[in-house]
Design a protein around this motif. Sequence first.
Motif, short mmCIF file in Angstrom:
data_model
loop_
_atom_site.label_atom_id
_atom_site.label_comp_id
_atom_site.label_asym_id
_atom_site.label_seq_id
_atom_site.Cartn_x
_atom_site.Cartn_y
_atom_site.Cartn_z
N ASP A 1 -25.66 -43.00 -93.61
CA ASP A 1 -25.74 -42.88 -95.07
C ASP A 1 -26.77 -41.81 -95.39
OD1 ASP A 1 -28.24 -44.03 -94.69
OD2 ASP A 1 -27.65 -45.99 -95.42
N SER A 2 -27.23 -41.77 -96.63
CA SER A 2 -28.16 -40.71 -97.04
C SER A 2 -29.54 -40.85 -96.42
CB SER A 2 -28.29 -40.71 -98.57
OG SER A 2 -28.80 -41.96 -99.03
N GLU A 3 -29.82 -42.01 -95.80
CA GLU A 3 -31.14 -42.24 -95.23
C GLU A 3 -31.21 -41.86 -93.75
OE1 GLU A 3 -33.86 -43.13 -96.76
OE2 GLU A 3 -32.94 -43.44 -98.73
N SER A 4 -30.15 -42.15 -92.98
CA SER A 4 -30.17 -41.88 -91.55
C SER A 4 -28.77 -42.00 -90.97
CB SER A 4 -31.11 -42.84 -90.83
OG SER A 4 -30.61 -44.17 -90.94
N GLN A 5 -28.60 -41.63 -89.70
CA GLN A 5 -27.32 -41.73 -89.01
C GLN A 5 -27.13 -43.10 -88.37
OE1 GLN A 5 -24.77 -39.23 -88.85
NE2 GLN A 5 -26.06 -38.59 -90.55
N GLU A 6 -28.18 -43.58 -87.71
CA GLU A 6 -28.14 -44.90 -87.07
C GLU A 6 -29.54 -45.24 -86.58
OE1 GLU A 6 -26.82 -45.28 -82.94
OE2 GLU A 6 -26.10 -43.20 -83.06
N ALA A 7 -29.69 -46.44 -86.01
CA ALA A 7 -30.96 -46.86 -85.43
C ALA A 7 -30.68 -47.71 -84.19
CB ALA A 7 -31.78 -47.64 -86.45
N ARG A 8 -31.65 -47.73 -83.27
CA ARG A 8 -31.49 -48.50 -82.02
C ARG A 8 -32.84 -49.06 -81.57
NH1 ARG A 8 -28.10 -44.39 -78.03
NH2 ARG A 8 -26.47 -43.77 -79.54
N TRP A 9 -32.75 -50.22 -80.89
CA TRP A 9 -33.90 -50.72 -80.14
C TRP A 9 -33.82 -50.08 -78.75
CZ3 TRP A 9 -37.70 -52.91 -82.59
CH2 TRP A 9 -37.46 -53.70 -83.72
N VAL A 10 -34.89 -49.40 -78.33
CA VAL A 10 -34.87 -48.70 -77.05
C VAL A 10 -36.17 -48.92 -76.29
CG1 VAL A 10 -33.32 -46.87 -77.88
CG2 VAL A 10 -35.81 -46.59 -78.13
N THR A 11 -36.06 -48.85 -74.95
CA THR A 11 -37.27 -48.76 -74.14
C THR A 11 -37.76 -47.32 -74.21
OG1 THR A 11 -36.08 -48.16 -72.13
CG2 THR A 11 -36.36 -50.52 -72.56
N LEU A 12 -38.97 -47.09 -73.74
CA LEU A 12 -39.49 -45.73 -73.77
C LEU A 12 -38.70 -44.83 -72.82
CD1 LEU A 12 -43.35 -46.28 -74.03
CD2 LEU A 12 -41.67 -45.97 -75.85
N LYS A 13 -38.22 -45.39 -71.71
CA LYS A 13 -37.40 -44.59 -70.79
C LYS A 13 -36.07 -44.22 -71.44
CE LYS A 13 -39.28 -46.18 -66.36
NZ LYS A 13 -38.97 -46.85 -65.07
N GLU A 14 -35.48 -45.16 -72.17
CA GLU A 14 -34.24 -44.87 -72.88
C GLU A 14 -34.46 -43.81 -73.96
OE1 GLU A 14 -32.03 -49.25 -72.42
OE2 GLU A 14 -33.32 -48.82 -74.16
N LEU A 15 -35.63 -43.86 -74.61
CA LEU A 15 -35.95 -42.86 -75.63
C LEU A 15 -36.09 -41.48 -74.99
CD1 LEU A 15 -36.66 -42.30 -78.60
CD2 LEU A 15 -39.06 -42.71 -78.02
N GLU A 16 -36.70 -41.42 -73.81
CA GLU A 16 -36.83 -40.14 -73.11
C GLU A 16 -35.46 -39.57 -72.78
OE1 GLU A 16 -39.31 -41.22 -69.85
OE2 GLU A 16 -41.18 -40.75 -70.91
N GLU A 17 -34.53 -40.43 -72.39
CA GLU A 17 -33.17 -39.97 -72.08
C GLU A 17 -32.47 -39.44 -73.33
OE1 GLU A 17 -31.67 -39.64 -69.10
OE2 GLU A 17 -33.67 -40.15 -68.32
N LEU A 18 -32.67 -40.13 -74.47
CA LEU A 18 -32.09 -39.64 -75.73
C LEU A 18 -32.63 -38.25 -76.07
CD1 LEU A 18 -32.18 -42.82 -78.04
CD2 LEU A 18 -30.15 -41.68 -77.11
N GLY A 19 -33.87 -38.02 -75.71
CA GLY A 19 -34.51 -36.75 -76.04
C GLY A 19 -34.10 -35.58 -75.17
N LYS A 20 -33.28 -35.84 -74.15
CA LYS A 20 -32.85 -34.77 -73.24
C LYS A 20 -31.59 -34.04 -73.71
CE LYS A 20 -34.94 -36.81 -69.11
NZ LYS A 20 -34.69 -37.41 -67.76
#
Length: 397
Positions: A143-162
């Motif tokens: 929507d106008s605020e964001s695309q989506e949200a997730r609960w992630v571990t820090l390792k999963e967040l690092e993978e998203l950032g690649k």
Amino acid sequence: MGNKQQKSDQINQSQSNQKQNTQQIQDQESNMNFNQLKQQLIKEQQKFSMLGVSLVIARNNQGKFLAVKENYDQGWWIPGGLVDPPEDFVTAAIRETQEEAGIDIEIKGILRIEQNFNKSARYKVVFYGEPKDQNQKPKQIPDSESQEARWVTLKELEELGKKPPYLRGQELLVFGQYIEKGGPIYPLSIIETTLVDKFDFKKQVDINQKSNMQIEYQLNQQNNQIQKVQQNETKYVPLNVKLVNAPTNRMIGLSLIVIRNQEGKFLAVKETNNRGWWLPGGKVDPPEDFISAAIRESKEEAGIDINVKGVLRIEQDFTGAFLRYKVVFYAEPIDQKQKPKDFADNESEEARWVTLNELRALGKNPPYLRGNELIEYGQYLEKGGPFYPLDIINQLK
């Protein structure tokens, strides 16, 4: 030879004129008085618009953190956004997390206060929160605020950032590691928010002259809160917020300082324009930060050079034209023998080291006390109330 000599004379004359111009400029600058310099500073301040921002590091009972995929391919980040008056920083944090991530959270504490100056002056509060309902699912529909949200571990967040859209910033990784390593979460009692329609000076004077019984009641309540904070290792203290309509998010920053010497006396300033005795303090002049403003105001108003030791309170209120974001510091004099200012100028009438009883005595006669803050914070410190490390404030360049 004649042409060469003429050219040499012209060069010498030009250099002489340049030196004279430079000297004139230097003389003009040296002759500028304090008020002129202040006016120049005010013009510089007008280039800055000041905004409040709430950011949230949220973690669930599985140790995962809440990440938001921002619109416009900005990448993965933390929930957060501008404070929209009449809401306060905590309310903004709760709203932004619901809007951007679809999660209802309970704000548990404060991780950091940040300020930075670019085209605007931004005062940011980074909160720590936890979901009210551990089974609530993060938002999945754009929507106008964001695309989506997730609960992630820090390792999963690092993978998203690649891979695209990558990470918008490193905040979630940095604060996530900080929390996992047991970094302290500061209590919400640091922030005190009272938004009012307008500042009524006469009403404030009446409030300041309230009965000793009422003042003692407030101090007893404050002492009870101190005991609760000291008994509670997590230091989670509920926040009491009163909101009244405020039409703008224009903000100014204020630094106030409670200064105590080794004799246990506090520094009181006699304000100009018959406003009474108060504690040193004043407006932050961008691009200076809150701590620099505290040091400057103490020197200007009281003539004392200080070592800022910590933070007592952060306050947010509304004057009728703009929001005021105040940081109340605890400090001690660098030189215990340095004498307070004993002459009047455009900053103050004078300053004195006083006991709290001496301050109360000053308040019984004109110009009275401008406010009870120094008495209340003095009592708080004398009863062992904690102040918080300067690490809680981060000046971003």
